[in-house]
Design an enzyme around this catalytic site. Structure first.
Site, mmCIF file in Angstrom:
data_model
loop_
_atom_site.group_PDB
_atom_site.id
_atom_site.type_symbol
_atom_site.label_atom_id
_atom_site.label_comp_id
_atom_site.label_asym_id
_atom_site.label_seq_id
_atom_site.Cartn_x
_atom_site.Cartn_y
_atom_site.Cartn_z
ATOM 1 N N HIS A 142 54.501 66.224 75.566
ATOM 2 C CA HIS A 142 54.679 65.630 74.350
ATOM 3 C C HIS A 142 53.011 65.399 73.794
ATOM 4 C CE1 HIS A 142 56.210 62.648 71.513
ATOM 5 N NE2 HIS A 142 55.090 62.213 71.471
ATOM 6 N N LEU A 143 52.778 66.211 72.449
ATOM 7 C CA LEU A 143 51.601 66.265 71.944
ATOM 8 C C LEU A 143 51.855 65.740 70.527
ATOM 9 C CD1 LEU A 143 50.400 69.584 73.161
ATOM 10 C CD2 LEU A 143 49.932 67.581 74.305
ATOM 11 N N GLY A 144 51.721 64.201 70.426
ATOM 12 C CA GLY A 144 51.369 63.545 69.018
ATOM 13 C C GLY A 144 50.326 63.193 68.771
ATOM 14 N N ASN A 145 50.320 61.960 68.135
ATOM 15 C CA ASN A 145 48.852 61.283 68.103
ATOM 16 C C ASN A 145 48.582 60.847 69.537
ATOM 17 O OD1 ASN A 145 47.946 61.148 65.462
ATOM 18 N ND2 ASN A 145 49.641 60.165 64.874
ATOM 19 N N ARG A 148 42.246 58.465 71.864
ATOM 20 C CA ARG A 148 42.044 57.879 73.395
ATOM 21 C C ARG A 148 41.631 58.995 73.994
ATOM 22 N NH1 ARG A 148 48.089 56.294 73.836
ATOM 23 N NH2 ARG A 148 48.461 56.008 71.540
ATOM 24 N N ASN A 167 61.996 50.027 65.251
ATOM 25 C CA ASN A 167 60.862 50.023 65.929
ATOM 26 C C ASN A 167 59.886 49.175 65.399
ATOM 27 O OD1 ASN A 167 58.632 50.758 67.315
ATOM 28 N ND2 ASN A 167 58.773 52.934 66.742
ATOM 29 N N ARG A 216 63.514 50.202 69.878
ATOM 30 C CA ARG A 216 62.335 50.779 70.817
ATOM 31 C C ARG A 216 61.691 49.682 71.691
ATOM 32 N NH1 ARG A 216 57.071 54.543 69.507
ATOM 33 N NH2 ARG A 216 56.781 54.850 71.632
ATOM 34 N N GLY A 258 54.396 66.397 67.056
ATOM 35 C CA GLY A 258 53.494 67.087 65.911
ATOM 36 C C GLY A 258 52.996 68.274 66.522
ATOM 37 N N GLU A 292 62.884 60.810 68.902
ATOM 38 C CA GLU A 292 63.133 59.837 69.700
ATOM 39 C C GLU A 292 64.244 58.938 69.141
ATOM 40 O OE1 GLU A 292 58.678 59.815 69.757
ATOM 41 O OE2 GLU A 292 58.960 58.804 71.640
ATOM 42 N N HIS A 303 56.174 57.228 76.590
ATOM 43 C CA HIS A 303 57.161 58.516 75.667
ATOM 44 C C HIS A 303 58.540 58.834 76.433
ATOM 45 C CE1 HIS A 303 53.078 59.921 74.117
ATOM 46 N NE2 HIS A 303 53.644 59.169 73.094
HETATM 47 P P1 ADP Z 1 53.214 60.420 66.264
HETATM 48 O O1 ADP Z 1 52.545 60.120 67.720
HETATM 49 O O2 ADP Z 1 52.389 59.531 65.338
HETATM 50 O O3 ADP Z 1 54.666 60.246 66.260
HETATM 51 P P2 ADP Z 1 53.315 63.129 65.627
HETATM 52 O O4 ADP Z 1 54.247 63.681 66.618
HETATM 53 O O5 ADP Z 1 53.541 63.156 64.083
HETATM 54 O O6 ADP Z 1 52.420 61.927 65.998
HETATM 55 O O7 ADP Z 1 52.120 64.192 65.675
HETATM 56 C C1 ADP Z 1 50.781 63.873 64.850
HETATM 57 C C2 ADP Z 1 49.771 64.723 65.155
HETATM 58 O O8 ADP Z 1 50.491 66.194 64.892
HETATM 59 C C3 ADP Z 1 48.651 65.000 64.230
HETATM 60 O O9 ADP Z 1 47.398 65.316 64.919
HETATM 61 C C4 ADP Z 1 48.821 65.966 63.288
HETATM 62 O O10 ADP Z 1 47.745 66.558 62.629
HETATM 63 C C5 ADP Z 1 49.714 67.099 63.923
HETATM 64 N N1 ADP Z 1 50.617 67.811 63.249
HETATM 65 C C6 ADP Z 1 51.596 67.423 62.504
HETATM 66 N N2 ADP Z 1 52.154 68.560 61.942
HETATM 67 C C7 ADP Z 1 51.371 69.522 62.109
HETATM 68 C C8 ADP Z 1 51.222 70.914 61.661
HETATM 69 N N3 ADP Z 1 52.267 71.423 60.738
HETATM 70 N N4 ADP Z 1 50.181 71.583 61.855
HETATM 71 C C9 ADP Z 1 49.331 71.109 62.846
HETATM 72 N N5 ADP Z 1 49.157 69.981 63.356
HETATM 73 C C10 ADP Z 1 50.300 69.314 62.747
#
Ligand code: ADP
Length: 404
Positions: free
Chosen positions: A214-217, A247, A7, A97, A336, A390, A186
């Site tokens: 899907h809830l990441g950054n 965002r 990636n 990717r 995350g 992924e 995603h």
């Molecule tokens: P990315 O899109 O960078 O791959 P991730 O899937 O790692 O992102 O998700 C990042 C988000 O998940 C951040 O807001 C982080 O604070 C939150 N996060 C990750 N692990 C935990 C946890 N154990 N408890 C609370 N929030 C978490």
């Protein structure tokens, strides 16, 4: 079979080397960061020869360009005393990717001249990502000239969306001539967790209606009808839809004009404001969900409201995707935040009993690994937490395509 997944960003290369067999496992991984700067960082983890444990390290060095970064990765992989493989010839293929496949790609593809040209043609749609992805392909081809290189696109899974879901109500020429439409991102994660849900539920994916969250950054949702994506929250760019770390997600489309006039902001300023300074960060000062939750627990009102705004947006999309699907087999949380933050899942799913989505608060609050079911016994739809992967999905797709 060993597959290297890559990636590539504008100043980084992330990699994972998989050994895919009866049990799929990662045998080495890492990231080369700050390529081209005075000091670069190489962080890696690798299984030692004979499977005798892992070695992890971060080294500071000077990596002038992506080609040098790739060479460093190969050195780490085949190091004679600590490398996870003896020879780079052990690697059967490389999976890349690639962020934007536009309308050209509905599935992973072996990379050739034509594919490279098509990725180039999509640069206007992903000016920050596709050029870096192309650099990654170029240096991987130089380093591994004799093995297949496969592109796996973030947008491909969403290409099954019908026109009514992907067209914006703009002059039609904008779509026909310039490809302005909803694409979604995603896709690799949405399709991975959908397949895992089907496995878990013991039913064929093409019989299932799912909402994947899907809830990441970055954050997005998909409505999946009989196994195919029919709608998604991100748009032509990954700025649309849900509230994210930095965002804004959906806003009134007239706001940028208002901001330009009222605050004398340039287009670039507005771009930065919406992509980098909004979302959770804009509402309560941090984009890290862990910190937002801690601040809320300490009584910070802004953080509480930020979480309410974040979850309410998701809840509204659950409702609209329920309408798009007609009936629903499962809601799936991943990445995350989706996998780890019970408070958000509770806010998103609470009060949806009328739609047959009933969360069990005790199950939701329990920590655990792997796939977890957090709906009540009487819930019509399941609510599942499914860890995404992924890179593994890219490796599996790469293996599938070179075997056929
Ligand atoms: P990315 O899109 O960078 O791959 P991730 O899937 O790692 O992102 O998700 C990042 C988000 O998940 C951040 O807001 C982080 O604070 C939150 N996060 C990750 N692990 C935990 C946890 N154990 N408890 C609370 N929030 C978490």
């Amino acid at each position: 079979m060993k597959i290297l997944v890559i990636n590539t960003g504008s100043s980084s290369i992330k990699y994972q080397l998989f050994d895919l067999g009866s049990q799929d496992k990662v045998i080495a991984s890492g990231i080369v960061e700050k390529i081209g700067e005075d000091i670069s960082f190489v962080t890696y983890k690798r299984i030692l020869p004979g499977g005798s444990g892992f070695e992890e390290n971060t080294e500071e060095c000077s990596i002038g360009d992506h080609a040098k970064g790739m060479n460093r990765i190969v050195d780490l992989l085949v190091d004679s005393t600590h490398g996870s493989i003896k020879d780079k010839k052990e690697i059967s293929a490389i999976g890349h990717r690639v962020v934007h496949g536009g309308e050209a790609f509905h599935s992973p593809t072996i990379i050739d001249e034509e594919v490279i040209k098509a990725i180039e043609r999509n640069i206007p749609l992903a000016p920050l990502h596709n050029p870096s992805n192309l650099v990654g392909i170029e240096v991987a081809e130089l380093t591994f000239p004799d093995i297949p290189q496969v592109a796996v696109f973030d947008t491909a899974f969403h290409q099954t969306m019908p026109m009514k879901a992907f067209l914006y109500a703009l002059p039609l020429e904008m779509y026909k001539k310039n490809g302005i439409r909803r694409y979604g991102f995603h896709g690799t994660s949405h399709s991975y967790v959908a397949e895992k849900a089907a496995e878990y539920m013991g039913r064929p994916l093409n019989e299932l209606n799912l909402i994947t969250i899907h809830l990441g950054n970055g954050a997005s949702m998909a409505a999946i009808k009989e196994g195919e994506c029919v709608d998604t929250t991100m748009g032509m760019t990954p700025l649309a839809g849900l509230v994210m770390g930095t965002r804004s997600g959906d806003i009134d489309p007239a706001l940028p004009f208002f901001m330009a006039e009222r605050f004398r902001l340039s287009l670039k300023d507005i771009d930065t404001l919406l992509n980098k300074d909004s979302g959770l960060k804009g509402l309560c000062g941090t984009n890290d969900m862990r910190e937002v939750i801690d601040q809320k627990d300490a009584g910070d009102e802004d953080s509480k409201i930020a979480l309410d705004v974040y979850a309410y947006r998701i809840k509204k999309y659950i409702g609209s995707y329920f309408a798009a699907l007609g009936n629903l087999d499962a809601v799936i949380f991943t990445a995350g935040i989706g996998e780890n933050v019970s408070y958000i899942r509770e806010l998103c799913c609470g009060g949806l009993d009328g739609l047959g989505i009933e969360i069990d608060l005790e199950r939701n609050n329990k920590n655990g690994n792997g796939i977890r079911e957090i709906n009540s016994a009487g819930s019509k739809s399941k609510i599942l937490i499914i860890p995404t992967d992924e890179e593994l999905k890219i490796a599996q797709e790469t293996k599938k395509i070179i075997e056929n």
